[in-house]
Write a protein that holds these residues in place. Structure first.
Motif, PDB file in Angstrom:
ATOM      1  N   LEU A 225       0.809  -1.286   0.038  1.00 23.48           N
ATOM      2  CA  LEU A 225       0.139   0.022  -0.090  1.00 23.48           C
ATOM      3  C   LEU A 225       0.966   1.340  -0.160  1.00 23.48           C
ATOM      4  CD1 LEU A 225      -2.909   1.349   0.166  1.00 23.48           C
ATOM      5  CD2 LEU A 225      -2.677   1.018   2.537  1.00 23.48           C
ATOM      6  N   ALA A 226       1.846   1.246   0.872  1.00 23.26           N
ATOM      7  CA  ALA A 226       2.917   2.442   0.783  1.00 23.26           C
ATOM      8  C   ALA A 226       3.280   2.732  -0.572  1.00 23.26           C
ATOM      9  CB  ALA A 226       3.921   2.335   1.771  1.00 23.26           C
ATOM     10  N   GLU A 227       3.921   1.775  -1.286  1.00 24.04           N
ATOM     11  CA  GLU A 227       4.119   2.016  -2.614  1.00 24.04           C
ATOM     12  C   GLU A 227       3.165   2.557  -3.371  1.00 24.04           C
ATOM     13  OE1 GLU A 227       5.824  -0.745  -6.553  1.00 24.04           O
ATOM     14  OE2 GLU A 227       6.476  -1.431  -4.306  1.00 24.04           O
ATOM     15  N   THR A 228       1.780   1.955  -3.452  1.00 17.61           N
ATOM     16  CA  THR A 228       0.971   2.534  -4.269  1.00 17.61           C
ATOM     17  C   THR A 228       0.512   3.933  -3.883  1.00 17.61           C
ATOM     18  OG1 THR A 228      -0.170   0.357  -4.560  1.00 17.61           O
ATOM     19  CG2 THR A 228      -1.662   2.364  -4.728  1.00 17.61           C
ATOM     20  N   LEU A 229       0.473   4.293  -2.735  1.00 15.37           N
ATOM     21  CA  LEU A 229       0.257   5.691  -2.154  1.00 15.37           C
ATOM     22  C   LEU A 229       1.339   6.662  -2.723  1.00 15.37           C
ATOM     23  CD1 LEU A 229      -1.333   5.317   1.336  1.00 15.37           C
ATOM     24  CD2 LEU A 229      -2.427   5.678  -0.791  1.00 15.37           C
ATOM     25  N   GLN A 230       2.639   6.272  -2.740  1.00 14.45           N
ATOM     26  CA  GLN A 230       3.928   6.960  -3.262  1.00 14.45           C
ATOM     27  C   GLN A 230       3.599   7.210  -4.693  1.00 14.45           C
ATOM     28  OE1 GLN A 230       7.583   5.077  -2.929  1.00 14.45           O
ATOM     29  NE2 GLN A 230       8.725   6.883  -2.585  1.00 14.45           N
ATOM     30  N   GLN A 231       3.455   6.206  -5.593  1.00 17.90           N
ATOM     31  CA  GLN A 231       3.311   6.354  -7.026  1.00 17.90           C
ATOM     32  C   GLN A 231       2.250   7.259  -7.162  1.00 17.90           C
ATOM     33  OE1 GLN A 231       4.187   1.839  -7.813  1.00 17.90           O
ATOM     34  NE2 GLN A 231       3.732   2.923  -9.704  1.00 17.90           N
ATOM     35  N   SER A 232       1.039   7.261  -6.437  1.00 18.95           N
ATOM     36  CA  SER A 232      -0.100   8.186  -6.591  1.00 18.95           C
ATOM     37  C   SER A 232       0.265   9.591  -6.600  1.00 18.95           C
ATOM     38  CB  SER A 232      -1.437   7.739  -5.852  1.00 18.95           C
ATOM     39  OG  SER A 232      -1.670   6.306  -5.953  1.00 18.95           O
ATOM     40  N   GLN A 233       1.225   9.757  -5.386  1.00 16.06           N
ATOM     41  CA  GLN A 233       1.423  11.374  -5.183  1.00 16.06           C
ATOM     42  C   GLN A 233       2.333  11.747  -6.331  1.00 16.06           C
ATOM     43  OE1 GLN A 233       2.891  11.031  -1.125  1.00 16.06           O
ATOM     44  NE2 GLN A 233       1.622  12.659  -0.771  1.00 16.06           N
ATOM     45  N   GLN A 234       3.238  10.681  -6.749  1.00 15.67           N
ATOM     46  CA  GLN A 234       4.084  11.054  -7.796  1.00 15.67           C
ATOM     47  C   GLN A 234       3.502  11.522  -9.286  1.00 15.67           C
ATOM     48  OE1 GLN A 234       6.603   7.597  -8.222  1.00 15.67           O
ATOM     49  NE2 GLN A 234       7.669   7.983  -6.724  1.00 15.67           N
ATOM     50  N   VAL A 235       2.083  11.052  -9.485  1.00 17.38           N
ATOM     51  CA  VAL A 235       1.431  11.497 -10.531  1.00 17.38           C
ATOM     52  C   VAL A 235       0.419  12.760 -10.143  1.00 17.38           C
ATOM     53  CG1 VAL A 235       1.664   9.419 -11.973  1.00 17.38           C
ATOM     54  CG2 VAL A 235      -0.176   9.635 -10.434  1.00 17.38           C
ATOM     55  N   ASN A 236       0.763  13.203  -9.053  1.00  8.51           N
ATOM     56  CA  ASN A 236      -0.238  14.262  -8.590  1.00  8.51           C
ATOM     57  C   ASN A 236      -1.419  14.054  -8.094  1.00  8.51           C
ATOM     58  OD1 ASN A 236      -0.098  17.223  -7.554  1.00  8.51           O
ATOM     59  ND2 ASN A 236      -0.061  18.160 -10.025  1.00  8.51           N
ATOM     60  N   ILE A 237      -1.691  12.874  -7.657  1.00  6.21           N
ATOM     61  CA  ILE A 237      -2.932  12.742  -6.985  1.00  6.21           C
ATOM     62  C   ILE A 237      -2.983  13.282  -5.305  1.00  6.21           C
ATOM     63  CG2 ILE A 237      -4.569  10.921  -6.124  1.00  6.21           C
ATOM     64  CD1 ILE A 237      -4.097  10.805  -9.206  1.00  6.21           C
ATOM     65  N   GLU A 238      -3.839  14.167  -5.409  1.00  4.82           N
ATOM     66  CA  GLU A 238      -3.621  15.042  -3.895  1.00  4.82           C
ATOM     67  C   GLU A 238      -4.389  14.549  -2.855  1.00  4.82           C
ATOM     68  OE1 GLU A 238      -4.035  19.640  -3.930  1.00  4.82           O
ATOM     69  OE2 GLU A 238      -6.145  18.864  -3.184  1.00  4.82           O
ATOM     70  N   LYS A 239      -5.620  13.884  -3.211  1.00  2.00           N
ATOM     71  CA  LYS A 239      -6.444  12.973  -2.152  1.00  2.00           C
ATOM     72  C   LYS A 239      -6.936  11.885  -2.380  1.00  2.00           C
ATOM     73  CE  LYS A 239      -8.169  17.414   0.242  1.00  2.00           C
ATOM     74  NZ  LYS A 239      -7.286  18.332  -0.635  1.00  2.00           N
ATOM     75  N   VAL A 240      -7.109  10.968  -1.619  1.00  3.39           N
ATOM     76  CA  VAL A 240      -7.516   9.592  -1.969  1.00  3.39           C
ATOM     77  C   VAL A 240      -8.809   9.230  -1.037  1.00  3.39           C
ATOM     78  CG1 VAL A 240      -7.332   7.328  -2.061  1.00  3.39           C
ATOM     79  CG2 VAL A 240      -5.508   8.800  -3.042  1.00  3.39           C
ATOM     80  N   ILE A 241      -9.942   8.874  -1.647  1.00  2.18           N
ATOM     81  CA  ILE A 241     -11.146   8.488  -0.721  1.00  2.18           C
ATOM     82  C   ILE A 241     -11.207   7.076  -0.972  1.00  2.18           C
ATOM     83  CG2 ILE A 241     -13.675   8.700  -0.251  1.00  2.18           C
ATOM     84  CD1 ILE A 241     -13.372  11.531  -1.516  1.00  2.18           C
ATOM     85  N   THR A 242     -11.054   6.009   0.243  1.00  4.88           N
ATOM     86  CA  THR A 242     -11.118   4.744   0.154  1.00  4.88           C
ATOM     87  C   THR A 242     -12.589   4.399   0.557  1.00  4.88           C
ATOM     88  OG1 THR A 242     -10.280   2.591   0.654  1.00  4.88           O
ATOM     89  CG2 THR A 242     -10.156   4.338   2.415  1.00  4.88           C
ATOM     90  N   ILE A 243     -13.257   3.620   0.039  1.00  8.26           N
ATOM     91  CA  ILE A 243     -14.698   3.442   0.406  1.00  8.26           C
ATOM     92  C   ILE A 243     -15.110   2.081   1.109  1.00  8.26           C
ATOM     93  CG2 ILE A 243     -16.919   3.147  -0.975  1.00  8.26           C
ATOM     94  CD1 ILE A 243     -15.568   5.952  -1.484  1.00  8.26           C
ATOM     95  N   ALA A 244     -15.821   2.279   2.205  1.00  7.02           N
ATOM     96  CA  ALA A 244     -16.349   1.107   2.882  1.00  7.02           C
ATOM     97  C   ALA A 244     -17.479   0.479   2.099  1.00  7.02           C
ATOM     98  CB  ALA A 244     -16.897   1.705   4.331  1.00  7.02           C
TER      99      ALA A 244
END
Length: 269
Positions: free
Chosen positions: A30-49
């Motif tokens: 997960l840490a890698e996914t979030l890091q890669q997301s930030q690298q393409v300028n994903i500013e916020k992520v909403i994870t859904i229940a």
């Protein structure tokens, strides 16, 4: 020799991932996914229940970084597991700092994993929670357009004007109803699929001021990465596709969908 996939584009403008399932991701840490997301300028992520079993996990994930947020709700597939205790848990945490909506709630008559009457009752109960807590809703509707509209009409006077029908694959009637209520429609990798012209038709009819970008990761990976597990960092491909479908400048799509996301989930920012 296989054709090399195109690299993920990086835009100057930030993007908000409005719908994914971080606890379902398996391909990489997960840490890698979030890091890669930030690298393409994903500013916020909403994870859904989606179920009673992952309500607490989503809350934990939404506190794992100051740019990760979550929702609380039970998907129609899990409607038969909905209890008074589950409702109390959703209600208790719906207004937590990092929880931004009640969802994913709604109706699914395609898979029929739960009795339809139970789905309708649970949908109504969670809509009432959203009304009582003044939270936006994240709605799932598949092959249930008429009942979705009928139930939403019961709550028109008290439901927030902030909300989304996510992963929109329904017909123009439900689309127009949602748009008339001021809600957004969420579009994801389906827009890139060859046989999804019906979804692209809905994109064309939807004002850019009411479109949200999402991946629904780990599902529905966009072209050119179909066959791989989806992730928030593929969101730029969806932004490009929306711009192409609507024949709008990419900068306009990025700017407007970002504002739409803030208006829906982060109205004080």
């Amino acid at each position: 020799m296989s054709k090399k996939r195109r690299e993920i584009p990086v835009f100057d403008h930030p993007i908000i991932e409005t719908h994914c399932h971080l606890d379902y991701l398996r391909e990489r840490p997960l840490a890698e996914t979030l890091q890669q997301s930030q690298q393409v300028n994903i500013e916020k992520v909403i994870t859904i229940a989606v179920s009673p079993e992952n309500l607490a996990e989503v809350r934990q994930l939404s506190g794992s970084a100051d740019w990760v947020y979550g929702t609380q709700g039970v998907h129609p597939h899990e409607a038969e597991a909905y209890t008074d205790a589950v409702e109390s848990e959703i209600r208790e945490h719906a207004t937590d700092d990092n929880i931004v909506a009640v969802g994913e709630i709604g109706l699914d008559y395609f898979y029929d994993n739960a009795d339809r009457a139970v789905q309708r009752e649970v949908f109504r109960r969670q809509l009432q929670v959203a009304c009582d807590t003044d939270r936006p809703v994240v709605i799932h509707s598949r092959d249930a357009d008429e009942d979705t509209i009928a139930i939403l009409r019961e709550f028109e006077q008290s439901l927030s004007r902030r909300g989304v029908i996510h992963s929109f694959t329904s017909g123009p009637g439900l689309a127009q109803y949602a748009l008339d209520q001021g809600w957004c429609l969420g579009f994801n990798g389906i827009t890139t699929f060859n046989k999804a012209e019906n979804v692209r038709d809905i994109v064309r009819m939807t004002p850019i001021g009411q479109i949200l970008l999402e991946t629904d990761a780990p599902f529905l990976t966009p072209v050119p990465y179909r066959g791989r597990e989806n992730a928030p960092f593929y969101l730029p491909f969806i932004a490009e596709k929306i711009a192409d479908i609507k024949a709008l400048p990419l900068d306009q799509v990025l700017t407007q969908t970002y504002q739409n996301s803030l208006r829906t989930f982060f109205p004080t920012q």
